[in-house]
Design an enzyme around this catalytic site. Structure first.
Site, short mmCIF file in Angstrom:
data_model
loop_
_atom_site.label_atom_id
_atom_site.label_comp_id
_atom_site.label_asym_id
_atom_site.label_seq_id
_atom_site.Cartn_x
_atom_site.Cartn_y
_atom_site.Cartn_z
CB SER A 1 -8.20 0.42 5.89
OG SER A 1 -8.94 1.61 5.81
CE LYS B 1 -3.86 1.85 2.84
NZ LYS B 1 -4.71 1.55 4.02
CB SER C 1 -8.06 3.46 3.08
OG SER C 1 -7.21 2.86 4.04
N1 GLN Z 1 -12.93 3.56 6.81
C1 GLN Z 1 -12.29 3.97 8.02
C2 GLN Z 1 -12.01 5.45 8.01
O1 GLN Z 1 -12.27 6.08 7.03
C3 GLN Z 1 -11.07 3.16 8.28
C4 GLN Z 1 -9.86 3.66 7.62
C5 GLN Z 1 -8.68 2.81 7.87
O2 GLN Z 1 -8.79 1.74 8.47
N2 GLN Z 1 -7.54 3.27 7.45
O3 GLN Z 1 -11.53 5.97 8.97
#
Ligand code: GLN
Length: 475
Positions: A178, A79, A154
């Protein structure tokens, strides 16, 4: 089966038997990227030349009987918030569009030491803030099962790279879901380790007390392989725990395993019919395998989403203050001092990132810190305690990973709250610092559904063993 479609475990066996070389395996992944990524956009950068060279070196080691270990010659993606020295690391943001990483993240170093072939960097929501990978400054990633739908986020790029066989595994980061939520949306396996098991050194921080790096893989077995390489105490990250090594402990059966089904999760109104049907089917399989399913009560878990969306922006506002065009990030030129700061940030940070910085700054301001931050910290303790108590009498907890299947691109972009609700089952795990995995539990060709399994702190071995047995049965 083409080599790029294999799991790590299967590819390793084939490499050892000489069925193909790492160079051929890497080339098959590169061909797949060439063929698919124009539509899917999982990658921000592909290291074609370096990857093939690394694969060649791996082939020589293997020929000479000096293979480095389980990942030698295996193509893996990172990532793009995980640093690889001298390569661009953007975190999906315009702010870092030209930033070159000055060192390797600890996980990167560990993968390289194990002989892994780093094939490229993958797309993400800007600074890992989002649930759809639509918030990337470099355009969205698409779901391979249906390119009109999001892959989740994400870590959408890493997930799609694995789901579409463009590499054998990838690393993602999980702050509130994420890794697990995109894994669920794309039908692969995603593991979020216990907070402190994997070093965050070289991960561009989102919310430091929640962030954790973990693997996205085709199987539970592969997740265990990667975890065994990347985990461990790290001098460069004081929050890593003193865990010496991780060895998988594969049990033959889950007979008698006590699995808790939290009422607060299963009674959630917004669960889509398809998600309910597929996850309940998986529960039936668990039961047939001899597990004992018990309804449990997890008080305060309903508050986890609210707690997360207060604490996370507070940490975001602190962590992102360094991206001001002065210390880090793209600078707007030829402006007076104040405007240099404000315009650099306004121009180079996306709206979701700005929203969270503002919320966090507000919640930490002197008039409100007690009402928001301090209060949320207290409820966080109650949530941790609720899990602790539950785990006194049960082995694992199971919930759906997400309330819905992958939604259409654009569907939730203008409604942040409905996007935040996608995290309803995943965030409490980060709030409590627990390990959890999402495995696919649908095989009818429709949109994927994930089942989330949660274990007590540092009991990944138990978590992986049980989820492997279930995964093999569901397959
Ligand atoms: N969807 C969650 C957020 O927007 C988790 C993001 C993540 O785990 N990096 O905060």
């Amino acid at each position: 089966m083409s080599p790029n479609e294999l799991s790590i475990t299967a590819a390793r066996k084939a490499l050892d038997e000489g069925s193909f070389s790492s160079k051929e395996l890497t080339q098959a992944c590169l061909d797949q990227i060439q063929g698919m990524d124009g539509v899917l956009h999982a990658f921000l950068e592909v290291y074609e030349k370096e990857a093939l060279e690394a694969a060649e070196r791996s082939d020589i080691r293997r020929e000479e009987g000096n293979a480095l270990g389980v990942l030698d010659g295996i193509p893996i993606a990172l990532k793009d918030n995980i640093m690889l020295q001298n390569k661009r690391c953007t975190a999906g943001s315009k702010m870092l569009a030209t930033y070159n990483a000055s060192y390797d993240a600890t996980v990167t170093k560990k993968l390289l030491d194990a002989g892994a072939v780093i094939i490229g960097k993958t797309n993400l929501d800007e600074f890992a803030m989002g649930s759809s990978t639509e918030q990337s400054a470099f355009g969205p990633t698409k779901n391979p099962r249906d390119p009109e739908r999001v892959p989740g986020g994400s870590s959408g790029g890493s997930t799609v790279a694995v789901a579409a066989n463009m590499c054998l595994a990838a690393l993602g980061s999980d702050t509130g879901g994420s890794i697990r939520q995109p894994a669920a949306f794309c039908g692969i396996t995603g593991l979020k380790p216990t907070y402190g098991r994997v070093s965050r050194s070289g991960l561009i921080a989102m919310a430091s007390s929640f962030d954790q790096i973990g693997p996205l893989t085709k199987t539970v077995e592969d997740a265990a392989l990667i975890l065994s390489i990347i985990q461990g105490k790290d001098e460069a990250d004081q929050t890593t725990a003193q865990v010496e090594s991780f060895t998988a402990d594969w049990k033959e059966s889950i007979k008698g395993l006590k699995i808790g089904l939290p009422r607060q999760a299963w009674e959630t109104k917004g669960i889509q019919d398809r998600v309910r049907e597929r996850t309940e089917h998986a529960l039936g399989v668990l039961k047939n395998l001899g597990a004992e399913l018990v309804d449990i009560d997890l008080p305060y878990i309903d508050e986890a989403l609210a707690v997360y969306y207060v604490l996370m922006p507070c940490e975001v506002s602190a962590n992102l203050s360094r991206f001001d065009g002065m210390r880090f990030g793209t600078r707007k030129q030829n402006l007076p001092l104040f405007e240099t700061y404000s315009e650099s940030r306004a121009d180079n940070l996306g709206s979701e990132v700005q929203r969270r910085i503002l919320i966090g700054t507000f919640a930490l301001s002197s008039g409100y810190i007690d009402a928001y931050y301090v209060q949320a910290k207290k409820v966080q303790t109650l949530i941790r305690d609720a899990y602790k108590k539950a785990f006194e009498s049960i082995d694992l907890i199971v919930t759906p990973t997400a309330p819905t299947t992958a939604f259409k691109l654009g569907e939730k972009l203008s409604d942040p709250l409905s996007m935040y609700l996608e995290d309803i089952f995943t965030v409490s795990i980060n709030v409590a610092g627990l390990p959890a995995i999402s495995i696919p539990c649908e095989f009818d060709g429709g949109m994927p559904v994930g089942l989330q399994m949660i274990a007590p702190w540092f009991e990944e071995a138990k978590l992986l063993s049980a989820s492997k047995i279930l995964q093999e049965q569901l397959d």
